[in-house]
Design an enzyme around this catalytic site. Structure first.
Site, PDB file in Angstrom:
ATOM      1  N   GLY A  19       0.831  -1.202   0.000  1.00 34.32           N
ATOM      2  CA  GLY A  19       0.000   0.000   0.000  1.00 34.32           C
ATOM      3  C   GLY A  19       0.861   1.246   0.000  1.00 34.32           C
ATOM      4  O   GLY A  19       1.938   1.258  -0.593  1.00 34.32           O
ATOM      5  N   GLU A  20       0.358   2.313   0.613  1.00 39.36           N
ATOM      6  CA  GLU A  20       1.051   3.616   0.714  1.00 39.36           C
ATOM      7  C   GLU A  20       1.072   4.369  -0.611  1.00 39.36           C
ATOM      8  O   GLU A  20       1.533   5.501  -0.670  1.00 39.36           O
ATOM      9  CB  GLU A  20       2.526   3.471   1.162  1.00 39.36           C
ATOM     10  CG  GLU A  20       2.751   2.851   2.499  1.00 39.36           C
ATOM     11  CD  GLU A  20       4.244   2.777   2.868  1.00 39.36           C
ATOM     12  OE1 GLU A  20       5.097   3.243   2.096  1.00 39.36           O
ATOM     13  OE2 GLU A  20       4.547   2.243   3.942  1.00 39.36           O
TER      14      GLU A  20
END
Lengths: 333, 333
Positions: free
Chosen positions: A300-301
């Site tokens: 993610g991120e």
């Protein structure tokens, strides 16, 4: 019309369409570049996609904006995550200090990163017992996401952080696209088989409680603030005809309610990377999207989107910088 | 030992091995970085791979060298290609003028491009009637490829150009890995179904004539100058323990004779992109390699390798620049 005054305004948004003249001009240029037709594969498609949304036959990326939204989730009370909720805030601090993966990948890809922490000290409610957010809370997060978009960006890449949000994503995906709860549940951040079974139970319970609601009400009932903010950013970008690069499973699932409301809301969105979360492939297929990369990542991120930005830059560099057959004095010209 | 004085010297090369201490140190660092273990997927593997070959726990790419080798092929006399052979030279001029796809992608990826045209006015012989190259010609091309490698490079990316060389690649692949001729034949640059059938016939004929030879003699009998030069560059890089990024089908097939001689010769090689040429997937599987990207490209020139360099830069940036759990004050540290 953005900021919205009620969630259902999403259904009444004026949706700019891609510039078909620019797409045609880009396609005509691709056919003249010094390569066999189609031999740059996805790069050619990406150049034409960008031409359409930017409305110019030679699309460019002078300014790439990366937005990472963070939120906390009441569903964590159900024991769906092995990590404590304060990791969300610690990772936001890590983003701000420049120490996370997304910082490095934005630097390599030439994207300006902004991190927007959404009321981390006020987690959403537990969706197995009530709606996660009131309409007002959902609208507020949506509008903050929309406000974060730089109208001068040439592309917006989106990411997220939020302990518990793989469970939220499974709930949104299951509520919008059906199937079995377990179809949408993966390891997330460190769950074992028992943890995954627990996540599937929680997803089933939440969806059973809220499934009769319309898609945008499902966003409020099962989503979190970062999911609502992602939806807001997607639609603010659309209003400015800025193409969007979504990241992986969490980011894609955040937009599932928009797809449920009207699939055309996501026409300007690419997906950067196919997550190892098993639900992502099904989600992409249900949404008719083909991720650009598949590198076994599941962080993610915005990391997958930032990496895919490098491919997109390559696509536009070829489109803009290559010689035509005529310029090079080669056959087909 | 390089330059070689005979082809069989390849079998007697001293092969540097990866630095296992550096790999272990890189792996230990990966486990401490602020992300769930394994969540950067292939990026983590790439960082460890680079650590091993560069012999440092924080591998880096200050200097990326891109080498594109070009050659002409006597097999074109058999009518295997719809384009005339002088396109090879015209494309070399296009590379030199900066107008090809590889020029744009090297600029985006930060690679220094050199183009080495190998006796374009002296095509190899038609391999259906004799060996394509004498041992001396093959050695000469091999040594010119080896000499082109910058011993100070942190990575070498390899590409090629040569009208007719998809037929050469199919012949090398078929001779080394067996199967049916048609398994290795694709459209190349613009062949239709009839053209592909013609290519398969020509491949069958050439392999029948030369298949009894040892792998390095197969390189001379069926390969071209750019194939021999790629083999030379691969082994010169190995001698200097510089990792190599191969491009797509043509580039991978060029190294098939090295794999046939000793698979360990290619341990330091990555494959940048899975070509749309149908033989490439089988070739990668036979060689135990997993391409980094799959974007539907089939252009050659090193384009897939240059794009994959962007991913590799991302992998090393994360590995080097991310905070550890201890540095960020997060749990597992």
């Amino acid at each position: 019309m953005i900021p919205l005054t009620q969630l259902d305004d999403v259904l009444r948004l004026d949706l700019p369409q891609p510039d078909t003249d620019a797409i045609e001009a880009a396609r005509a240029r691709q056919a003249q570049l010094t390569k066999p037709p189609g031999s740059l594969g996805r790069l050619e498609e990406l150049a034409e996609f960008m031409a359409g949304w930017q409305g110019r036959d030679r699309p460019r990326i002078d300014r790439a904006q990366a937005l990472v939204f963070a939120g906390n989730h009441g569903i964590c009370a159900q024991g769906v995550n092995p990590f404590p909720q304060d990791v969300t805030g610690l990772m936001v601090a890590n983003f701000t200090a420049g120490g996370a993966a997304i910082n490095q990948l934005c630097r390599v890809a030439g994207a300006d990163l902004s991190v927007i922490a959404l009321d981390l000290d006020r987690p959403t409610a537990d969706f197995t017992t009530s709606v996660a957010m009131t309409d007002a809370e959902c609208l507020d997060a949506f509008n903050r996401g929309a406000a974060a978009v730089d109208r001068d960006a040439d592309i917006v890449i989106l990411g997220e952080m939020g302990i518990g949000n793989s469970t939220v994503s499974a709930a949104l995906s299951h509520a919008i696209f059906g199937g079995a709860p377990g179809d949408w549940v993966g390891r997330g951040t460190g769950s074992d088989a028992e943890g995954m079974a627990r996540k599937a139970e929680v997803v089933a319970k939440g969806v059973a409680l809220h499934a009769e609601r319309a898609p945008l009400q499902i966003l409020a009932a099962l989503g979190g603030r970062e999911q609502a903010a992602i939806c807001g950013a997607v639609l603010a970008a659309r209003a400015a005809r800025i193409p969007v690069m979504l990241d992986g499973y969490i980011c894609t699932a955040a937009t599932a309610p928009l797809h449920g409301a009207n699939p055309a809301l996501l026409d300007h969105c690419l997906i950067g990377h196919l997550s190892i979360e098993p639900g992502h492939a099904a989600l992409c297929e249900a949404m008719g999207k083909r991720p650009i990369l598949s590198l076994g990542m599941g962080l993610g991120e915005g990391t997958g989107a930032a990496l895919a930005l490098g491919v997109l830059r390559g696509a536009l560099a070829c489109h803009d910088g290559m010689a035509t057959f005529a310029e090079a004095g080669i056959g087909p010209g």
